[in-house]
Scaffold this motif. Structure first.
Motif, short mmCIF file in Angstrom:
data_model
loop_
_atom_site.label_atom_id
_atom_site.label_comp_id
_atom_site.label_asym_id
_atom_site.label_seq_id
_atom_site.Cartn_x
_atom_site.Cartn_y
_atom_site.Cartn_z
N SER A 98 0.82 -1.22 0.00
CA SER A 98 0.00 0.00 0.00
C SER A 98 0.85 1.27 0.00
CB SER A 98 -0.95 0.01 1.20
OG SER A 98 -0.20 0.07 2.41
N TRP A 99 2.16 1.14 0.26
CA TRP A 99 3.05 2.30 0.25
C TRP A 99 3.69 2.53 -1.13
CZ3 TRP A 99 3.30 6.10 3.66
CH2 TRP A 99 2.72 5.88 4.90
N LEU A 100 3.43 1.64 -2.06
CA LEU A 100 3.91 1.87 -3.43
C LEU A 100 3.01 2.89 -4.11
CD1 LEU A 100 4.47 -1.85 -4.47
CD2 LEU A 100 6.21 -0.21 -3.74
N SER A 101 3.54 3.65 -5.04
CA SER A 101 2.72 4.58 -5.80
C SER A 101 1.65 3.78 -6.53
CB SER A 101 3.58 5.35 -6.80
OG SER A 101 2.78 6.24 -7.53
N GLU A 102 0.40 4.14 -6.32
CA GLU A 102 -0.70 3.36 -6.89
C GLU A 102 -1.12 3.84 -8.27
OE1 GLU A 102 -3.72 3.39 -3.88
OE2 GLU A 102 -2.61 1.98 -2.63
N GLU A 103 -0.56 4.93 -8.72
CA GLU A 103 -0.90 5.43 -10.05
C GLU A 103 -0.23 4.56 -11.10
OE1 GLU A 103 -3.10 7.74 -10.64
OE2 GLU A 103 -3.36 8.12 -8.51
N LYS A 104 -1.01 4.04 -12.01
CA LYS A 104 -0.50 3.14 -13.04
C LYS A 104 0.66 3.78 -13.80
CE LYS A 104 -2.06 0.39 -16.94
NZ LYS A 104 -3.17 0.06 -17.81
N GLY A 105 1.78 3.10 -13.80
CA GLY A 105 2.94 3.57 -14.53
C GLY A 105 3.85 4.51 -13.76
N TYR A 106 3.43 4.97 -12.58
CA TYR A 106 4.26 5.86 -11.77
C TYR A 106 4.97 5.02 -10.72
CZ TYR A 106 2.43 10.01 -13.95
OH TYR A 106 2.13 10.99 -14.87
N GLY A 107 6.26 4.82 -10.91
CA GLY A 107 7.01 3.89 -10.08
C GLY A 107 7.40 4.41 -8.71
#
Length: 161
Positions: A98-107
């Motif tokens: 859940s701490w990863l960027s959740e926006e598709k393609g935004y690393g």
């Protein structure tokens, strides 16, 4: 903190459990779909590391366009002090998705070191349950743009000082 980074997690509130260093990004089996680009399978990069103790980490949002040198440099620490092991990166992704960027393609960027070379693993969502990871050399000079209109931001995970 800086004009480039904004702390998202409480200072040291998250941690990566102790690991034996045997897992690499290319060789681990995941409970989620994990796409790894071929560069991680190079023999000189796909190597185990040392065991590490429990490590407190911070998650930052990248709020200004910058290249890797400026992004990591904004923390004012030596590069080796900002690096995690590949096993720690895998552990973070599995323990704290859940701490990863959740926006598709935004690393979400993780710095790691193999011998005297630094690399950045960019972990990103391809879909709601599928993750991708790309290998990038730290010296890559591309500027990572912040999407002002869409308000999507990349993230950075580093050990606490």
């Amino acid at each position: 903190m800086s004009e480039i980074l904004r702390l998202l997690s409480g200072d040291g509130a998250l941690s990566i459990g102790s690991v034996d260093g045997k897992k690499t990004i290319a060789s681990v089996e995941h409970n989620i779909v994990w796409y790894v680009n071929e560069d991680f399978k190079e023999s000189e990069i796909n190597v185990p590391s040392r065991p590490t103790p429990r490590t407190p980490v911070n998650v930052f949002e990248i709020v200004a366009s910058a290249d890797f040198a400026k992004i990591f440099g904004a923390l004012g620490r030596e590069l080796h002090a900002l690096a995690l092991t590949q096993h720690q990166i895998v552990e973070f992704v599995q323990s704290h998705p859940s701490w990863l960027s959740e926006e598709k393609g935004y690393g979400t960027f993780f710095l790691f070191q193999v011998s005297d070379r630094f690399f950045v693993a960019s972990v990103f969502y391809c879909s709601k349950r599928e993750l991708g990871v790309l290998l990038q050399p730290f010296k890559k000079s591309d500027v990572w743009e912040v999407d002002e209109w869409y308000k999507a931001c990349r993230r950075l995970v580093v050990p606490v000082a």
